[in-house]
Write an enzyme that holds these catalytic residues in place. Structure first.
Site, PDB file in Angstrom:
ATOM      1  CG  ASN A 129      69.585  29.542  -9.669  1.00  0.00           C
ATOM      2  OD1 ASN A 129      70.676  29.401 -10.218  1.00  0.00           O
ATOM      3  ND2 ASN A 129      68.668  28.602  -9.684  1.00  0.00           N
ATOM      4  CB  THR A 215      51.026  40.362 -30.588  1.00  0.00           C
ATOM      5  OG1 THR A 215      50.717  40.293 -31.975  1.00  0.00           O
ATOM      6  CG2 THR A 215      50.393  41.605 -29.981  1.00  0.00           C
ATOM      7  CB  CYS A 303      63.572  25.397 -12.267  1.00  0.00           C
ATOM      8  SG  CYS A 303      63.236  27.160 -12.261  1.00  0.00           S
TER       9      CYS A 303
HETATM   10  C1  LIG Z   1      64.534  31.921 -12.402  1.00  0.00           C
HETATM   11  C2  LIG Z   1      65.804  31.821 -13.162  1.00  0.00           C
HETATM   12  C3  LIG Z   1      65.809  31.553 -14.535  1.00  0.00           C
HETATM   13  C4  LIG Z   1      64.565  31.242 -15.308  1.00  0.00           C
HETATM   14  O1  LIG Z   1      63.692  32.320 -15.436  1.00  0.00           O
HETATM   15  P1  LIG Z   1      62.209  32.003 -15.939  1.00  0.00           P
HETATM   16  O2  LIG Z   1      61.580  33.338 -16.059  1.00  0.00           O
HETATM   17  O3  LIG Z   1      61.600  31.138 -14.893  1.00  0.00           O
HETATM   18  O4  LIG Z   1      62.325  31.291 -17.230  1.00  0.00           O
HETATM   19  C5  LIG Z   1      67.016  31.502 -15.187  1.00  0.00           C
HETATM   20  N1  LIG Z   1      68.165  31.708 -14.540  1.00  0.00           N
HETATM   21  C6  LIG Z   1      68.211  31.970 -13.227  1.00  0.00           C
HETATM   22  C7  LIG Z   1      69.531  32.217 -12.575  1.00  0.00           C
HETATM   23  C8  LIG Z   1      67.028  32.032 -12.491  1.00  0.00           C
HETATM   24  O5  LIG Z   1      67.092  32.278 -11.176  1.00  0.00           O
END
Ligand SMILES: *Cc1c(COP(=O)(O)O)cnc(C)c1O
Length: 364
Positions: A129, A215, A303
């Site tokens: 990412n 749900t 994150c």
């Molecule tokens: C954004 C991301 C996640 C997390 O996804 P969420 O929907 O925010 O929990 C996990 N792995 C990668 C590589 C990401 O880019």
């Protein structure tokens, strides 16, 4: 989404006719997501996010054989995998963290050699990412199978950007997240290959064919289905036009500031990601200037934003703290234009020049 937030508010699991229309919409979304992955509808479990998919896949793989206490992953995973695996080490598991080289690449032989007879799960992301570097997940999945280990891939960044075709694949589990492919936040999916033993992570009712209680988030699932359908129809565009926009940005950036460096393997990278190092510049300070100019970028992943630590991904690539802090990630999509790219280059160049003028003593 809107009809499912207003008119069609029935519960998809209910017996009344009012729910069946909603159930049909969820099943249509399942087919749309399956089509994007080259998978079967029965292999798709809707989740709340990418992190849940990563957690659920690993938890299920570990539950299948309690005697296997070893996990293989990489040093550059998203925090959803990284922190889960770190928590496992406190529960008596042994984790092998595969290193990457200066271009962010794994050594496939080293990865295969790390998989042992007591390895429960191998979790390697499809694409990183921060750098966009793509890993040879299919080869690694085959290596995992020869040792009887489950293979999971965090494909949150890859799905919708590069072709994914899971029919005949050795991959057991694959996670994706809606908001990385223009669907809303708070919805995702986990692919569970047919005939793979699965232990639910969220224990409750028999929703999702007994694989996830609770749900369904119907409106968001419907949106994820539509986003998957649109992503499938734009996949070629991602690989050509979006890649072209990204390449235009990188080329213009290094023409404007010749000491700019591109991070990550140029031979195997997502088409939409650029990770650039600007020597002598502080990334966080850059972000403030870019934000003021209306340009959104990131230092590390969203994150981990706000943390004082330099990116663990760039650090794992052998970057110094100065190099990691001087690096920014830019993302592009099919909604960008060439004009935006050119304006973006100018905004970034001015911000770099401004910061360099403020601290001329910084090393270049
Ligand atoms: C954004 C991301 C996640 C997390 O996804 P969420 O929907 O925010 O929990 C996990 N792995 C990668 C590589 C990401 O880019």
């Amino acid at each position: 989404m809107l009809p499912f937030l207003t008119e069609f508010y029935g519960n998809p699991s209910s017996a009344y006719g009012f729910g069946s229309r909603v159930r049909d919409a969820v099943e249509q979304a399942r087919a749309q997501v399956a089509a994007l992955l080259g998978a079967d509808e029965g292999e798709i479990v809707f989740t709340s996010c990418g992190s849940e998919g990563n957690n659920a896949a690993l938890a299920s793989a570990l539950a299948a054989d309690r005697d296997r206490k070893h996990v293989v992953t990489t040093g550059v995973e998203h925090s959803a995998t990284k922190n889960y695996c770190e928590a496992l080490t406190r529960k008596g598991y042994e984790v092998t963290w595969l290193p990457v080289d200066s271009l962010g690449r794994l050594d496939p032989d080293e990865a295969a050699a790390a998989i042992r007879d007591d390895t429960a799960a191998v979790s390697v992301m499809w694409a990183n990412n921060e750098t966009g570097v793509i890993f040879p997940v299919e080869d690694l999945a085959r290596a995992a199978r020869t040792k009887g280990a489950y293979f999971h891939t965090d494909a949150v960044q890859a799905v919708g950007k590069v072709p994914v075709r899971l029919v005949g694949s050795a991959i057991h589990f694959l996670s994706l997240a809606g908001h990385k492919l223009h669907a809303p936040k708070g919805v995702g999916a986990l692919y569970v290959q047919r005939r793979t033993r699965f232990t639910p992570f969220l224990i409750g009712g028999s929703q999702e064919n007994g694989r996830r209680g609770g749900t369904e988030n119907v409106a968001s699932i419907v949106a994820l289905g539509k986003a998957a359908e649109l992503a499938a129809s734009h996949l070629a565009y991602e690989g050509t036009v979006v890649r072209g926009l990204r390449d235009r940005f990188e080329a213009a950036m290094s023409a404007r500031l010749p000491d700019t460096q591109t991070n990550g393997d140029p031979a195997a990278r997502l088409p939409n990601t650029a990770s650039l190092y600007f020597p002598g510049v502080d990334g966080e300070a850059m972000l403030v200037l870019l934000d003021k100019a209306g340009l959104c970028a990131s230092a590390g992943s969203a994150c981990t934003a706000g943390s004082l630590y330099p990116s663990h991904v760039l650090t794992a690539m052998g970057f110094s703290v100065e190099q990691a802090r001087g690096s920014l990630r830019f993302s592009f999509s099919r909604f960008n234009t060439e004009e935006e790219i050119d304006r973006g280059v100018e905004i970034v160049a001015r911000a770099v020049e401004r910061l360099r003028a403020m601290s001329p003593a910084e090393p270049r």
